[in-house]
Design an enzyme around this catalytic site. Structure first.
Site, PDB file in Angstrom:
ATOM      1  N   ASN A   7      -0.181  -2.831   4.614  1.00 25.87           N
ATOM      2  CA  ASN A   7       0.580  -4.062   4.407  1.00 25.87           C
ATOM      3  C   ASN A   7       2.049  -3.653   4.304  1.00 25.87           C
ATOM      4  OD1 ASN A   7       2.074  -6.149   3.102  1.00 25.87           O
ATOM      5  ND2 ASN A   7       0.177  -7.081   2.387  1.00 25.87           N
ATOM      6  N   GLU A  34       1.165  -8.679   6.783  1.00 19.37           N
ATOM      7  CA  GLU A  34       2.422  -9.259   6.287  1.00 19.37           C
ATOM      8  C   GLU A  34       3.609  -8.847   7.154  1.00 19.37           C
ATOM      9  OE1 GLU A  34       3.560 -10.748   2.208  1.00 19.37           O
ATOM     10  OE2 GLU A  34       2.389  -8.982   1.687  1.00 19.37           O
ATOM     11  N   TYR A 106      -5.634 -10.339   6.743  1.00 17.16           N
ATOM     12  CA  TYR A 106      -4.794 -10.534   5.562  1.00 17.16           C
ATOM     13  C   TYR A 106      -5.331 -11.763   4.836  1.00 17.16           C
ATOM     14  CZ  TYR A 106      -0.665 -11.566   2.704  1.00 17.16           C
ATOM     15  OH  TYR A 106       0.184 -11.835   1.659  1.00 17.16           O
ATOM     16  N   ASP A 147      -5.643  -6.127   4.004  1.00 14.31           N
ATOM     17  CA  ASP A 147      -5.330  -6.545   2.639  1.00 14.31           C
ATOM     18  C   ASP A 147      -6.261  -7.702   2.293  1.00 14.31           C
ATOM     19  OD1 ASP A 147      -4.332  -7.480   0.265  1.00 14.31           O
ATOM     20  OD2 ASP A 147      -2.266  -7.705   0.954  1.00 14.31           O
ATOM     21  N   ASN A 149      -6.772  -8.811  -0.791  1.00 12.90           N
ATOM     22  CA  ASN A 149      -6.335  -9.496  -2.007  1.00 12.90           C
ATOM     23  C   ASN A 149      -7.489  -9.708  -2.985  1.00 12.90           C
ATOM     24  OD1 ASN A 149      -3.478  -9.955  -2.195  1.00 12.90           O
ATOM     25  ND2 ASN A 149      -3.637 -11.283  -0.392  1.00 12.90           N
ATOM     26  N   ASP A 247       5.307  -2.668  -1.287  1.00 15.59           N
ATOM     27  CA  ASP A 247       4.609  -2.507  -2.561  1.00 15.59           C
ATOM     28  C   ASP A 247       3.170  -2.028  -2.360  1.00 15.59           C
ATOM     29  OD1 ASP A 247       4.057  -4.960  -1.394  1.00 15.59           O
ATOM     30  OD2 ASP A 247       4.644  -6.154  -3.128  1.00 15.59           O
TER      31      ASP A 247
END
Length: 269
Positions: A7, A34, A106, A147, A149, A247
């Site tokens: 990401n 992203e 994502y 990702d 999440n 991040d």
């Protein structure tokens, strides 16, 4: 074969970081999330100059996914998940590479909980689960990377008690992840690091990276035949410490060569 997910948190704003990591790590395939860029703004020339072909599914300011392949062009097989023709988010792209199907995803963040964003996350998860079952039925080698999440277990978050009502750790989301696994997928990082605290994300705030206050939210799910070839699963944690970096840290797996079939002999009769 080395396959990565990353990401990048803005492919143009962090292009130097991405190119530096590509040169250092030399992955064969990379799933990016992203992008935060519409299709015309994807930095194709820079990616090609680094030795990679690319397919991408962009969106202005938000979301966006891409698949890169070293010294070759990925063959696009799908953009977007089936099941909701009105969904305009750029969150899924899929390619055929070296006989494998590689899906880059994502998954929605879902915060704040409760609310419409959380309900959208669960609905998107249901669509992913339904489509993942179809992929398994194909019988081809499949990787679903990106990702998610989701922190699947308490081992995947630095202080579980603080995250109980966060959309990344809500019981509904963790249950959805485990239902996906129950189809027959293998979580590659957890397979090779069954009891370790392995993080892939550290917030920019509260000195999280220095304190190692991380989360594991970037995952590789492997179909059974790919799982047999899994030989390594690594987080390039040091990249999170670079200047102007994402991040998230890049995560990669390594697959051994396809085992050759033993030739049948008279002793097998």
């Amino acid at each position: 074969m080395k396959i990565a997910t990353y990401n990048v948190n803005g492919v143009n704003g962090r292009l130097d970081v991405l190119l530096r990591w590509l040169e250092e790590a030399s992955p064969d395939v990379v799933c990016l999330q992203e992008l935060k860029a519409p299709d015309p703004k994807f930095p194709l020339k820079a990616i090609e100059a680094a030795g990679y072909g690319a397919i991408w599914h962009g969106q202005k300011s938000w979301n966006g996914v891409a698949i890169l392949a070293r010294d070759r062009e990925p063959t696009l097989t799908r953009k977007g998940l089936p099941g909701d023709p009105d969904d305009t988010h750029s969150r899924y792209i899929e390619a055929a590479i070296d006989g494998m199907v590689i899906g880059c995803l994502y998954l929605p963040n879902g915060n704040p909980y409760p609310g419409p964003k959380f309900e959208y996350k669960l609905a998107w998860f249901r669509r992913l689960t339904a489509y993942a079952a179809e992929l398994l039925e194909l019988g081809a080698p499949v990787i679903l990377a990106g990702d998610y999440n989701v922190m699947p277990t308490e081992l995947d978050v630095y202080k579980p008690e603080r995250w109980v009502n966060d959309a990344l750790f809500r019981v509904e989301v963790r249950d959805a992840y485990h239902r996906l696994l129950e189809q027959g997928w293998t979580d590659a990082l957890r397979q090779l690091h069954p009891g370790g605290r392995v993080y892939t994300f550290w917030d920019y705030f509260r000195n999280a990276f220095v304190r190692d206050a991380g989360l594991r939210i970037d995952h590789f799910l492997l179909s059974p035949d790919v799982t047999k070839r899994l030989s390594a699963a690594v987080v390039d944690k040091h990249v999170r410490g670079w200047e102007r970096t994402s991040d998230h840290a890049p995560v990669w797996i390594e697959l051994s060569d396809v085992p050759k079939r033993r030739r049948k002999t008279n002793d097998d009769e």
